[in-house]
Every structure is written in structure tokens, then in C-alpha cells.
Design a protein around this motif. Structure first.
Motif, mmCIF file in Angstrom:
data_model
loop_
_atom_site.group_PDB
_atom_site.id
_atom_site.type_symbol
_atom_site.label_atom_id
_atom_site.label_comp_id
_atom_site.label_asym_id
_atom_site.label_seq_id
_atom_site.Cartn_x
_atom_site.Cartn_y
_atom_site.Cartn_z
ATOM 1 N N HIS A 28 60.517 -25.703 -29.647
ATOM 2 C CA HIS A 28 61.778 -24.966 -29.570
ATOM 3 C C HIS A 28 62.947 -25.864 -30.003
ATOM 4 N N GLU A 82 62.794 -26.390 -33.756
ATOM 5 C CA GLU A 82 63.247 -25.203 -34.487
ATOM 6 C C GLU A 82 64.767 -25.099 -34.489
ATOM 7 N N ILE A 83 65.388 -25.403 -33.351
ATOM 8 C CA ILE A 83 66.854 -25.356 -33.280
ATOM 9 C C ILE A 83 67.461 -26.432 -34.172
ATOM 10 N N ASP A 130 66.098 -27.744 -36.805
ATOM 11 C CA ASP A 130 65.837 -27.331 -38.187
ATOM 12 C C ASP A 130 66.823 -26.261 -38.632
ATOM 13 N N ARG A 131 67.090 -25.320 -37.755
ATOM 14 C CA ARG A 131 68.043 -24.260 -38.090
ATOM 15 C C ARG A 131 69.445 -24.845 -38.280
ATOM 16 N N TYR A 132 69.832 -25.765 -37.411
ATOM 17 C CA TYR A 132 71.176 -26.344 -37.463
ATOM 18 C C TYR A 132 71.351 -27.271 -38.666
ATOM 19 N N GLY A 183 69.557 -27.432 -41.469
ATOM 20 C CA GLY A 183 68.769 -26.946 -42.595
ATOM 21 C C GLY A 183 69.217 -27.445 -43.954
ATOM 22 N N SER A 184 70.491 -27.768 -44.123
ATOM 23 C CA SER A 184 70.984 -28.149 -45.441
ATOM 24 C C SER A 184 70.947 -29.659 -45.699
ATOM 25 N N LYS A 237 67.201 -19.363 -29.025
ATOM 26 C CA LYS A 237 67.707 -20.158 -30.152
ATOM 27 C C LYS A 237 69.069 -19.649 -30.617
ATOM 28 N N LYS A 238 69.244 -18.334 -30.594
ATOM 29 C CA LYS A 238 70.512 -17.742 -31.033
ATOM 30 C C LYS A 238 71.662 -18.163 -30.118
ATOM 31 N N ALA A 294 72.472 -21.786 -30.844
ATOM 32 C CA ALA A 294 73.159 -21.868 -32.137
ATOM 33 C C ALA A 294 74.608 -21.387 -32.003
ATOM 34 N N ARG A 295 74.822 -20.318 -31.247
ATOM 35 C CA ARG A 295 76.173 -19.777 -31.062
ATOM 36 C C ARG A 295 77.060 -20.772 -30.311
#
Length: 170
Positions: free
Chosen positions: A87, A90-91, A93-95, A97-98, A137-138, A141-142
Motif C-alpha cells: 500500500h 503504491e502511494i 508510486d502514484r505520488y 510517478g513522474s 490511497k485516494k 493522495a488528497r
């Protein structure tokens, strides 16, 4: 379930992130890192991701060139900890990502400090006092996006104030 500490260790044995939820002196922390690095880095890839250590269990998982390690009590659920690690990854990676390798090469020091600080913020949103705080995760992220927005606003205000002071002192 209580997580006693979190370690991120590179394949070369360099510590990239530590978070301690149980009291350890600086000397003990160094010894723990040295011991666990030696144990985890030398394990074969086909062995399980759990290590019994000093009456605890250390659960780890390798993602790319980093080992994500969490220490739990001997009777806690290892699979739950593997899920928490996944978890967290994944967070991250999402944050991030660039982020690419060229960013790391050309802006290494600035970027590494930024990445490390943000990784701590994300971990703090995910775990509080060694226990899972947020499973969405949302939501994480928020909250991180809101925090980034506050930081940017504060920087803009500080720059504006610095400019006003500079103009006033001319």
C-alpha cells in the motif's frame, strides 16, 4: 498490530528512510540497521519475506532496488504487513510517478531531499504510532496534495514578503 520501525534499504545497504515507533537509542538504531541489512541483503530471492529477529518478526519486500522492511511482534500477521508495505509503495508510486532517472542524475541532492521529505509525509499519513491510520490511497493522495498546496502558498507569501522588504530597504 504494532509496527516497531520501518526501514528502506537500498541493495547496496544504504539506508534511505527510517521511522522508529518504539524507543531505541541512537547506538541501538545503528546496530539494528547494521544487523538487519546484513540479514536481509544476503537472503536469496526465493526465500520467504519474513525473518525472525530478536523475538520479533521483520517483514520485508523488495521493489526495484529498495527493500521495504517493517518490524512487528512475533505473533502479528505477516501478510497484513506485506499489504501495508505494498500500500505504501503504491502511494509513493502514484505520488512520484513522474520522477525519472535523468531527474535523479541532474538534480540529485535537491530531488533526494524532496523525495525523502515527501516519503516521510506519506508514511506519516499512512501510519501513526506504528499502526495503520489510513487505508485509502485516494484519501492519502488528497491530504498530501492539500499539504503541497499549503507549502506552495507559504513559499509564495514568503517570496512576496522578501520582495516587499527588499524594495522597502532600497
Amino acid at each position: 498490530m504494532q509496527i516497531h520501525f520501518v526501514l528502506l534499504i537500498s541493495r547496496q545497504g544504504k539506508v534511505r528512510l527510517t521511522k522508529w515507533y518504539s524507543p531505541y537509542s541512537q547506538k541501538e538504531r545503528s546496530k539494528v540497521i547494521r544487523e538487519l541489512s546484513g540479514v536481509i541483503l544476503t537472503r536469496g530471492p526465493k526465500l520467504c519475506n519474513f525473518v525472525e529477529w530478536r523475538g520479533f518478526k521483520v517483514v520485508y519486500r523488495r521493489y526495484a532496488s529498495l527493500y521495504f522492511c517493517m518490524c512487528i511482534d512475533a505473533d502479528d500477521n505477516e501478510l497484513e504487513v506485506l499489504e501495508i508495505i505494498h500500500h505504501f509503495v503504491e502511494i509513493l508510486d502514484r505520488y512520484f510517478g513522474s520522477v525519472c532517472e535523468l531527474d535523479l542524475i541532474f538534480n540529485f541532492h535537491k530531488l533526494m531531499m524532496y523525495l525523502k521529505n515527501q516519503a516521510y509525509y506519506i508514511l506519516d499519513e499512512l501510519l501513526i504510532a506504528g499502526e495503520l491510520q489510513e487505508s485509502s490511497k485516494k484519501t492519502v493522495a488528497r491530504v498530501i496534495a492539500a499539504q503541497d498546496s499549503l507549502v506552495e502558498t507559504a513559499k509564495e507569501q514568503a517570496n512576496s514578503l522578501s520582495n516587499m522588504i527588499a524594495q522597502a530597504t532600497k
